[in-house]
Write a protein that holds these residues in place. Structure first.
Motif, PDB file in Angstrom:
ATOM      1  N   ILE A  22      30.769  84.724  89.009  1.00 35.56           N
ATOM      2  CA  ILE A  22      31.651  84.305  90.100  1.00 35.56           C
ATOM      3  C   ILE A  22      32.971  83.793  89.533  1.00 35.56           C
ATOM      4  O   ILE A  22      34.047  84.238  89.931  1.00 35.56           O
ATOM      5  N   LEU A  23      32.881  82.875  88.581  1.00 30.32           N
ATOM      6  CA  LEU A  23      34.095  82.306  87.999  1.00 30.32           C
ATOM      7  C   LEU A  23      34.888  83.347  87.218  1.00 30.32           C
ATOM      8  O   LEU A  23      36.113  83.273  87.141  1.00 30.32           O
ATOM      9  N   GLY A  24      34.201  84.323  86.659  1.00 26.17           N
ATOM     10  CA  GLY A  24      34.870  85.385  85.924  1.00 26.17           C
ATOM     11  C   GLY A  24      35.781  86.228  86.798  1.00 26.17           C
ATOM     12  O   GLY A  24      36.679  86.921  86.292  1.00 26.17           O
ATOM     13  N   MET A  25      35.598  86.174  88.088  1.00 29.14           N
ATOM     14  CA  MET A  25      36.439  86.941  89.011  1.00 29.14           C
ATOM     15  C   MET A  25      37.765  86.246  89.305  1.00 29.14           C
ATOM     16  O   MET A  25      38.687  86.878  89.827  1.00 29.14           O
ATOM     17  N   VAL A  26      37.895  84.974  88.951  1.00 29.83           N
ATOM     18  CA  VAL A  26      39.135  84.246  89.241  1.00 29.83           C
ATOM     19  C   VAL A  26      40.323  84.925  88.564  1.00 29.83           C
ATOM     20  O   VAL A  26      41.357  85.159  89.193  1.00 29.83           O
ATOM     21  N   VAL A  27      40.185  85.266  87.301  1.00 29.78           N
ATOM     22  CA  VAL A  27      41.306  85.851  86.558  1.00 29.78           C
ATOM     23  C   VAL A  27      41.698  87.218  87.111  1.00 29.78           C
ATOM     24  O   VAL A  27      42.882  87.444  87.411  1.00 29.78           O
ATOM     25  N   PRO A  28      40.765  88.170  87.286  1.00 25.21           N
ATOM     26  CA  PRO A  28      41.194  89.460  87.848  1.00 25.21           C
ATOM     27  C   PRO A  28      41.788  89.352  89.250  1.00 25.21           C
ATOM     28  O   PRO A  28      42.752  90.050  89.569  1.00 25.21           O
ATOM     29  N   ILE A  29      41.242  88.469  90.076  1.00 30.56           N
ATOM     30  CA  ILE A  29      41.794  88.300  91.428  1.00 30.56           C
ATOM     31  C   ILE A  29      43.205  87.736  91.344  1.00 30.56           C
ATOM     32  O   ILE A  29      44.113  88.212  92.043  1.00 30.56           O
ATOM     33  N   ALA A  30      43.413  86.753  90.484  1.00 31.82           N
ATOM     34  CA  ALA A  30      44.745  86.155  90.339  1.00 31.82           C
ATOM     35  C   ALA A  30      45.753  87.171  89.795  1.00 31.82           C
ATOM     36  O   ALA A  30      46.899  87.235  90.270  1.00 31.82           O
ATOM     37  N   ILE A  31      45.337  87.977  88.822  1.00 33.97           N
ATOM     38  CA  ILE A  31      46.245  89.007  88.283  1.00 33.97           C
ATOM     39  C   ILE A  31      46.572  90.036  89.365  1.00 33.97           C
ATOM     40  O   ILE A  31      47.734  90.418  89.546  1.00 33.97           O
ATOM     41  N   LEU A  32      45.556  90.476  90.095  1.00 33.36           N
ATOM     42  CA  LEU A  32      45.791  91.422  91.186  1.00 33.36           C
ATOM     43  C   LEU A  32      46.702  90.805  92.239  1.00 33.36           C
ATOM     44  O   LEU A  32      47.601  91.470  92.763  1.00 33.36           O
ATOM     45  N   ASP A  33      46.509  89.540  92.532  1.00 34.52           N
ATOM     46  CA  ASP A  33      47.332  88.838  93.509  1.00 34.52           C
ATOM     47  C   ASP A  33      48.800  88.859  93.075  1.00 34.52           C
ATOM     48  O   ASP A  33      49.694  89.164  93.867  1.00 34.52           O
ATOM     49  N   ILE A  34      49.053  88.557  91.819  1.00 38.85           N
ATOM     50  CA  ILE A  34      50.429  88.560  91.309  1.00 38.85           C
ATOM     51  C   ILE A  34      51.038  89.966  91.437  1.00 38.85           C
ATOM     52  O   ILE A  34      52.162  90.124  91.919  1.00 38.85           O
ATOM     53  N   CYS A  35      50.278  90.980  91.031  1.00 38.55           N
ATOM     54  CA  CYS A  35      50.775  92.362  91.108  1.00 38.55           C
ATOM     55  C   CYS A  35      51.044  92.784  92.547  1.00 38.55           C
ATOM     56  O   CYS A  35      52.085  93.386  92.847  1.00 38.55           O
ATOM     57  N   ILE A  36      50.117  92.476  93.442  1.00 36.76           N
ATOM     58  CA  ILE A  36      50.283  92.827  94.860  1.00 36.76           C
ATOM     59  C   ILE A  36      51.502  92.110  95.437  1.00 36.76           C
ATOM     60  O   ILE A  36      52.289  92.698  96.180  1.00 36.76           O
ATOM     61  N   GLU A  37      51.668  90.850  95.089  1.00 34.18           N
ATOM     62  CA  GLU A  37      52.773  90.058  95.634  1.00 34.18           C
ATOM     63  C   GLU A  37      54.122  90.589  95.143  1.00 34.18           C
ATOM     64  O   GLU A  37      55.079  90.671  95.922  1.00 34.18           O
ATOM     65  N   VAL A  38      54.217  90.957  93.873  1.00 31.10           N
ATOM     66  CA  VAL A  38      55.461  91.538  93.347  1.00 31.10           C
ATOM     67  C   VAL A  38      55.765  92.841  94.083  1.00 31.10           C
ATOM     68  O   VAL A  38      56.889  93.062  94.547  1.00 31.10           O
ATOM     69  N   TYR A  39      54.762  93.697  94.208  1.00 29.08           N
ATOM     70  CA  TYR A  39      54.933  94.961  94.939  1.00 29.08           C
ATOM     71  C   TYR A  39      55.360  94.697  96.382  1.00 29.08           C
ATOM     72  O   TYR A  39      56.319  95.292  96.889  1.00 29.08           O
ATOM     73  N   HIS A  40      54.642  93.817  97.042  1.00 25.81           N
ATOM     74  CA  HIS A  40      54.873  93.502  98.448  1.00 25.81           C
ATOM     75  C   HIS A  40      56.324  93.064  98.679  1.00 25.81           C
ATOM     76  O   HIS A  40      57.005  93.555  99.584  1.00 25.81           O
ATOM     77  N   HIS A  41      56.799  92.128  97.859  1.00 30.79           N
ATOM     78  CA  HIS A  41      58.134  91.566  98.065  1.00 30.79           C
ATOM     79  C   HIS A  41      59.247  92.466  97.531  1.00 30.79           C
ATOM     80  O   HIS A  41      60.404  92.307  97.941  1.00 30.79           O
ATOM     81  N   ALA A  42      58.927  93.398  96.648  1.00 30.24           N
ATOM     82  CA  ALA A  42      59.940  94.331  96.150  1.00 30.24           C
ATOM     83  C   ALA A  42      60.013  95.582  97.019  1.00 30.24           C
ATOM     84  O   ALA A  42      61.100  96.008  97.414  1.00 30.24           O
ATOM     85  N   ALA A  43      58.869  96.181  97.320  1.00 28.58           N
ATOM     86  CA  ALA A  43      58.855  97.488  97.988  1.00 28.58           C
ATOM     87  C   ALA A  43      59.010  97.405  99.507  1.00 28.58           C
ATOM     88  O   ALA A  43      59.710  98.233 100.097  1.00 28.58           O
TER      89      ALA A  43
END
Length: 143
Positions: A22-43
Motif C-alpha cells: 500500500i505504502l509503495g504506491m505513494v511514490v508512483p501515484i505522486a509521480i503520476l500526479d505530477i506528470c498529469i498536472e503538468v500535462y493538464h496545465h500545459a495542454a
C-alpha cells in the motif's frame, strides 16, 4: 475467546504484511500526479479545454475527525488522495480523448466511460468524415 484473539492476530499480521504494498504506491501515484498536472496545465489551455477542478475529485478532510487515531488519520489522508486522484486523472484522460478521438470502441462488453455516449459510432466512416471536415472548417475560420 481464544478463537477471537487468534483471528485478530491473523488480521493484524495480514495488515502488516500488506502495508509495504500500500505504502509503495505513494511514490508512483505522486509521480503520476505530477506528470498529469503538468500535462493538464500545459495542454488543456492550448487545446481550449477548460481545466478540471482538482478539489471536486480529491477530498482530504477525514483527518479532521477527532475520534480517529493519528495512524487512522494518515491512512484516511492517503485514501482520500489516492482514491480521488484516480478519477481526476481519468477525467483528464477522458477530456483528452474527447478532443482527439471521439469514436466509440467496438462494443465488446466491459466498462464504457460515460463520456463515450456522445462519441461517433465505431466504424461509421461517413460521420467521421463529417466530423473531421467540420473540425477543419472551424479551425480555418478561427485563424
Amino acid at each position: 475467546m481464544y478463537n477471537k484473539v487468534s483471528k485478530l492476530r491473523y488480521k493484524r499480521l495480514r495488515h502488516v504484511l500488506a502495508m509495504p504494498f500500500i505504502l509503495g504506491m505513494v511514490v508512483p501515484i505522486a509521480i503520476l500526479d505530477i506528470c498529469i498536472e503538468v500535462y493538464h496545465h500545459a495542454a488543456f489551455p492550448l487545446y481550449g479545454i477548460p481545466l478540471i477542478k482538482r478539489s471536486y475529485y480529491i477530498k482530504i478532510d477525514r483527518q479532521k475527525l477527532s475520534y480517529l487515531s493519528f495512524v487512522d488519520k494518515i491512512w484516511c489522508t492517503y485514501c482520500g488522495y489516492a482514491n480521488g486522484f484516480m478519477p481526476y486523472a481519468t477525467r483528464i484522460a477522458g477530456e483528452t480523448e474527447k478532443y482527439w478521438c471521439a469514436i466509440k470502441h467496438r462494443d465488446s462488453g466491459g466498462h464504457t466511460p460515460p463520456h463515450h455516449e456522445t462519441f461517433l459510432e465505431y466504424n461509421d466512416k461517413e460521420s467521421y468524415e463529417k466530423f473531421i471536415n467540420q473540425d477543419k472548417s472551424s479551425k480555418s475560420s478561427s485563424v
